[in-house]
Design an enzyme around this catalytic site. Structure first.
Site, short mmCIF file in Angstrom:
data_model
loop_
_atom_site.label_atom_id
_atom_site.label_comp_id
_atom_site.label_asym_id
_atom_site.label_seq_id
_atom_site.Cartn_x
_atom_site.Cartn_y
_atom_site.Cartn_z
N HIS A 24 4.43 6.57 2.56
CA HIS A 24 4.20 7.82 3.30
C HIS A 24 5.00 7.84 4.60
O HIS A 24 5.48 8.89 5.02
CB HIS A 24 2.71 7.97 3.64
CG HIS A 24 1.85 8.33 2.46
ND1 HIS A 24 2.14 9.38 1.63
CD2 HIS A 24 0.69 7.79 1.99
CE1 HIS A 24 1.20 9.47 0.69
NE2 HIS A 24 0.32 8.52 0.89
N HIS A 79 0.93 -2.93 6.47
CA HIS A 79 -0.28 -2.84 7.29
C HIS A 79 -1.46 -3.52 6.61
O HIS A 79 -2.60 -3.33 7.00
CB HIS A 79 -0.62 -1.37 7.58
CG HIS A 79 -0.95 -0.58 6.36
ND1 HIS A 79 0.02 -0.13 5.49
CD2 HIS A 79 -2.13 -0.19 5.84
CE1 HIS A 79 -0.57 0.52 4.49
NE2 HIS A 79 -1.88 0.49 4.68
N CYS A 127 -7.06 -3.12 3.95
CA CYS A 127 -6.87 -1.68 3.77
C CYS A 127 -7.42 -1.22 2.43
O CYS A 127 -8.48 -0.64 2.35
CB CYS A 127 -5.39 -1.30 3.90
SG CYS A 127 -5.08 0.45 3.58
N CYS A 165 0.84 -1.19 0.00
CA CYS A 165 0.00 0.00 0.00
C CYS A 165 0.88 1.24 0.00
O CYS A 165 1.97 1.25 0.57
CB CYS A 165 -0.92 -0.01 1.22
SG CYS A 165 -2.07 1.37 1.28
N SER A 207 0.63 3.86 1.65
CA SER A 207 0.85 4.45 2.98
C SER A 207 2.19 4.03 3.58
O SER A 207 2.75 4.75 4.43
CB SER A 207 -0.28 4.05 3.93
OG SER A 207 -1.51 4.58 3.48
#
Length: 373
Positions: A45, A61, A168, A40, A42
């Site tokens: 990030h 995650h 997610c 993902c 993120s």
């Protein structure tokens, strides 16, 4: 126990593969052996600094695996159960959960710090320094300990590759349309960014009965997948989409716009607001750093046309309801999940995978890490 994990140690750095010590499970925790992890945005990030957090941290995650052991106080899973990790836990007791907003559970506040409920960091690196787990899951590790509120039991016949996706990206995208935007039959919906979340925002809009779904992404290689998953139109140029939208909507513009690009900025938010009509809703699912002023609008048009800009975390979904529900919709052939996976990697290829994602151009929608047994 020993576990091999991909650890982010510094901002701007790459994930480093190392053998770590993992403790637990302690009270209310479960030991999970991850089989598949999703890739993902993120997790980029956290290394770029767009998402504030504590480093070092074990990435990942999104994942599915098998419960190996449970600590005292664990109630709803047992060793041998197949589970999906939810990057937002749902304790069921905090004010947010009690009000029906489990996607905003207070237990998720330490997600990018990677701190467990008892305040410890579960991984110890060879240097002796402790590391947290991304969203307290750390699926870029062979094993992890997670709070029982962060794992959702699933049927053991569901493939791990499919199950991993709904922790997610799928749920966030689908929920951004169905729950956050509240897409209705006949709506025109614009989706900005056709990655792992955006493609599922398309699916959600289609499932809710949208008339037109406009997919916008500068990467032309996303077009085929966008149309396959339900988009009626694809644009690599937002100005072209703006020019054609009034004609297809008889001047009414879109009812909903959903922003799922990698890093939101003020221009994409303004474009989205421009493309919705009276009482149009813009859903901001994308993240941006604390210094990124990603909303800068002419308030007159927002007020005079009663437009709405709202945030969305985890698609406003409920993990313990929506993860099994989406898997059931997949089983009933109402949603596509297998087709989302465009690339497969091993754990030692995680940096290569994210470089590919950042570079674009090869049609990557969702990549996964398949852990070796």
């Amino acid at each position: 126990m020993k576990t091999t994990a991909a650890v982010a140690r510094e901002l701007g750095g790459k994930y480093e593969l190392m053998d770590c010590e993992l403790d637990g499970p302690n009270y209310g925790e479960v030991l999970v052996k991850w089989k598949v992890a999703g890739l993902c945005h993120s997790d980029l990030h956290i290394t770029s600094g767009d998402l504030p957090g504590r480093l070092p941290i074990v990435g990942g995650h999104e994942g599915a695996g098998v419960v190996e052991a449970v600590g005292d106080g664990v109630t709803h899973v047992a060793p041998g159960d197949h589970v999906v990790g939810s990057f937002i836990p749902a304790c069921g007791k905090c004010s947010s959960c009690a009000r029906g907003m489990s996607n905003l559970c207070d237990g998720g506040l330490n997600g990018t710090i990677g701190e467990m409920a008892d305040g410890r960091y579960p991984f110890t690196m060879p240097s002796g320094e402790t590391a947290g787990a991304m969203c307290t899951l750390g699926t870029f590790s062979q094993y992890t300990v997670a709070n029982m509120n962060s794992v959702v039991k699933i049927q053991d016949w569901i493939p791990f590759e499919v199950a991993a996706l709904v922790g997610c990206g799928v749920t966030t995208g689908w929920g951004s349309s169905v729950y956050s935007a509240e897409v209705k039959a006949g709506d025109t919906v614009v989706v900005f960014g056709i990655g792992g979340i955006g493609i599922n925002a398309i699916q959600g809009a289609k499932h809710a009965g949208a008339r037109f779904i406009l997919a916008i992404d500068t990467d032309e290689s996303k077009k085929e997948k966008a149309l396959e998953f339900g988009a009626t139109h694809f644009y690599s140029d937002v100005e072209e989409a703006k020019a054609e939208l009034p004609g297809m909507t008889w001047g009414g513009m879109a009812e909903k716009a959903i922003i799922t690009i990698g890093v939101a900025d003020a221009k994409v938010t303004a474009d989205a607001v421009d493309m919705v009509g009276k009482r149009g809703v813009v859903v901001l699912t994308s993240m941006a750093g604390l210094e990124n002023q990603s909303i800068q609008l002419t308030g007159l048009f927002v007020s005079q046309y009663e437009k709405v800009v709202k945030g969305s975390l985890f698609g406003s979904a409920n993990a313990f309801h929506d993860i099994p529900n989406i898997l059931r919709l997949w089983d009933e052939k109402q949603l596509k999940l297998d087709e989302l996976i465009t690339h497969r990697f091993t754990l030692d290829q995680v940096n290569e995978a994210y470089e590919l994602m950042a570079r674009g151009g090869d049609g990557m929608v969702r990549g996964i890490v398949v852990h070796e047994d």
